[in-house]
Design an enzyme around this catalytic site. Structure first.
Site, short mmCIF file in Angstrom:
data_model
loop_
_atom_site.label_atom_id
_atom_site.label_comp_id
_atom_site.label_asym_id
_atom_site.label_seq_id
_atom_site.Cartn_x
_atom_site.Cartn_y
_atom_site.Cartn_z
CD GLU A 291 8.04 -1.59 11.55
OE1 GLU A 291 7.83 -1.89 12.76
OE2 GLU A 291 7.17 -1.12 10.81
CG ASP B 177 -0.24 -0.18 2.53
OD1 ASP B 177 0.96 -0.52 2.52
OD2 ASP B 177 -0.88 0.00 3.58
#
Ligand SMILES: *[C@@H]1O[C@H](CO)[C@@H](O)[C@H](O)[C@H]1NC(C)=O
Length: 454
Positions: free
Chosen positions: A395, A284
Site C-alpha cells: 500500500e 476476503d
C-alpha cells in the site's frame, strides 16, 4: 463559597436549570427540515412517540384525501400499470419497471389505499421498535409518506429507469448516463475459501451502480469456476490472469501476494479506462455498499433497499462514498491489525493529523489495502505509479508512487472517518479436502462437486 460562574456546579435555581436547558437543546441537524425543531424538543420522552403516531395517522388521512383527489382528476387509461394485491409500495415500483411493456391495467383505488396504508403501517411499526430511534424514524416517516404520495401520482416510471433497466439490480443494469464506473480490483487465487468469498463479494457488488469488477487470478489460465461465477453474476467484469513471478514464489517467509494481479489491473485501467474511481478490494473483506455510493451513512440499510429499487436519492452532500474521489480518498477499516482499526486520524476541525494503525513500520502511508480509493484520471496523471513486490509495504509503495502526493492531501470519507464501512474479515483457512475415491463415486454427483471444492 461557590460562585455563580462555576460552570460545573451551578450556584442555584437561577443559574442551573437555564444552563441545563441550553445544553439539552442542540440545534437540530439541517436534514430534519422545518419539523426538526419540534421533533427535537420532544426527544428523550415517550411523548414524542405518541406525537409521531398521531402525526402518522394525520398524514394517512391527508394522503388518502390527496390520492383520491388525484384519482378523480385523471382518467384510468393514463395510469401506470400497478401490480395488484397487498404488496408493499416499493415492490410495485419494481413491478412497474419489470412489467414496462404490458398493457396498462385500470388503477383500482382500493389497492392504492391499501398499499399506502401499508406503507404508513410499516413506518409506524419501525418507529415502535426502538425508542431511541423514534425521532430519526419520525423524520423519515414524513419523508416516506411524502415520497409515497408522489409515487402514487399518475406518472411514468422514474426517468433513469427506461428500457435499459430490464433488471432492477443496480450492479447488473446499464448505469444511467453520467455515472462513472467504480473499478473494483480483486486479486484471487484458488483455495478452499475462494468461491464462497467471491460469491459474497459478487452479491455485494450487485447493489453498486456502475460497478465494474476486475478479477485477476494468480494463475496462468483463467479457471472455469471463476468464469462461471462471473458470468452468472450478471455484473460487468474483466476476468484477467497474472501469475506471481517465480522468484517471489520460491522466496521463504511473507510473499508479495496480489501484487502481480493489482499491477495487471492498473495496466488494464491505463489501456481501457478514462474516468471513474478504482478500489483495491480483496476478496476476503466485508463491504458496506454505502461506501461506494451516493447514499449518506445515516440511511444505513435503507440504502440497500433503495439501491435495489433504483431509488437512490441524488444528494448533493456527498461525503461518505468513494465515487466522488478526486485524487485519493481514505476511510477507516475495521478488524485490522492489533488495534482492530486502521484509519487516518482526523481532528475535530475535520483536518487530517496522522494515521492510526497497529503497525507503522516506517511507512509514509500506514494504511490497509481496503482503506483507500483512487481516481482513474489521477492514475493517468501518474504514468509511473505501480505496486512494489514488497510484503507489508504494498500500500505504502503504491501510494508513494503517486508522488507528488502527500498525506495532507488525502480526501477523508466516511463522515470525516467516523464510520467503519469496510471490515478486514478473514475467513478461517480450511485444509484442502482429501482426494475422491473415483472407483466408488465416479458415476455420482460427487465427481462434479469435487471439481468445485478445493
Ligand atoms: C467534517 O468536519 C468538518 C469540521 O468539523 C465539518 O465542517 C464537516 O461538515 C464534516 N464533514 C462531515 C461529512 O461530517
Amino acid at each position: 463559597m461557590v460562585t455563580a460562574s462555576t460552570p460545573l456546579h451551578p450556584a442555584g435555581p437561577a443559574g442551573g436549570p437555564q444552563q441545563q436547558q441550553q445544553q439539552q437543546q442542540p440545534s437540530p441537524p439541517p436534514s430534519w427540515g422545518p419539523w426538526g425543531h419540534r421533533l427535537r424538543a420532544l426527544n428523550s420522552t415517550r411523548v414524542h412517540r405518541m406525537w409521531l403516531l398521531m402525526c402518522a395517522a394525520g398524514l394517512l388521512v391527508l394522503a388518502q384525501y390527496r390520492v383520491s383527489t388525484l384519482l378523480a382528476a385523471v382518467p384510468a387509461a393514463a395510469s401506470p400499470p400497478l401490480a395488484t394485491g397487498r404488496a408493499a409500495p416499493d415492490e410495485q415500483v419494481a413491478g412497474v419497471v419489470v412489467a414496462g411493456g404490458h398493457t396498462p391495467a385500470p388503477w383500482p383505488s382500493s389497492v392504492t389505499m391499501d398499499t399506502l396504508e401499508e406503507a404508513v403501517r410499516l413506518s409506524v411499526e419501525r418507529l415502535a421498535q426502538n425508542d431511541d430511534m423514534a425521532a430519526v424514524l419520525g423524520a423519515r416517516l414524513l419523508r416516506e409518506v411524502a415520497s409515497h404520495l408522489q409515487l402514487h401520482a399518475p406518472t411514468s416510471a422514474p426517468a433513469d429507469c427506461s428500457q435499459q433497466c430490464a433488471d432492477v439490480l443496480p450492479g447488473r443494469a446499464v448505469p444511467p448516463p453520467g455515472t462513472d464506473p467504480i473499478y473494483v480490483i480483486t486479486p484471487t487465487y484458488r483455495r478452499p475459501e475462494q468461491l464462497p468469498e467471491l460469491t459474497r463479494m459478487a452479491q455485494t457488488l450487485l447493489l453498486v451502480r456502475a460497478a465494474h469488477w476486475l478479477v485477476i487470478e494468480d494463475a496462468k489460465e483463467p479457471s472455469k469456476q471463476i468464469a462461471q461465477l462471473l458470468e452468472r453474476s450478471g455484473l460487468r467484469f474483466e476476468h484477467l490472469t497474472a501469475a506471481m513471478p517465480e522468484q517471489y514464489k520460491k522466496k521463504r517467509g511473507a510473499k508479495p501476494k496480489g501484487v502481480a494481479q493489482r499491477n495487471r489491473a492498473l495496466q488494464w485501467l491505463r489501456a481501457n479506462a478514462t474516468a471513474g474511481v478504482f478500489y483495491f478490494a480483496d476478496d476476503d473483506n466485508t463491504y458496506d455498499v454505502a461506501i461506494f455510493d451516493e447514499v449518506r451513512i445515516t440511511d444505513g440499510w435503507e440504502a440497500v433497499r433503495e439501491a435495489v429499487l433504483w431509488r437512490v436519492e441524488r444528494r448533493s452532500s456527498v461525503s461518505v462514498q468513494i465515487r466522488s474521489t478526486k485524487r485519493v480518498s481514505m476511510f477507516p477499516v475495521g478488524l485490522c491489525t492489533k488495534f482492530g482499526l486502521s484509519t487516518p486520524v482526523v481532528s475535530s476541525a475535520g483536518a487530517f493529523v496522522g494515521f492510526y494503525d497497529g503497525w507503522i513500520g516506517g511507512r509514509k502511508f500506514p494504511v490497509d489495502m481496503a482503506g483507500f480509493a483512487v481516481s482513474v484520471k489521477f492514475l493517468h496523471m501518474r504514468p509511473k505509479a505501480t505496486m512494489p513486490y514488497a510484503p507489508g509495504f504494498e500500500e505504502d509503495g503504491f501510494l508513494r508512487s503517486l508522488a507528488p502526493f502527500e498525506p495532507k492531501e488525502i480526501e477523508l470519507k466516511a463522515d470525516n472517518c467516523t464510520k467503519v464501512m469496510v471490515w478486514h474479515t478473514q475467513t478461517k483457512a480450511n485444509a484442502p479436502s482429501p482426494p475422491l475415491d473415483m472407483a466408488k463415486y465416479n458415476q455420482t454427483n460427487l465427481a462434479v462437486l469435487k471439481t468445485i471444492i478445493v
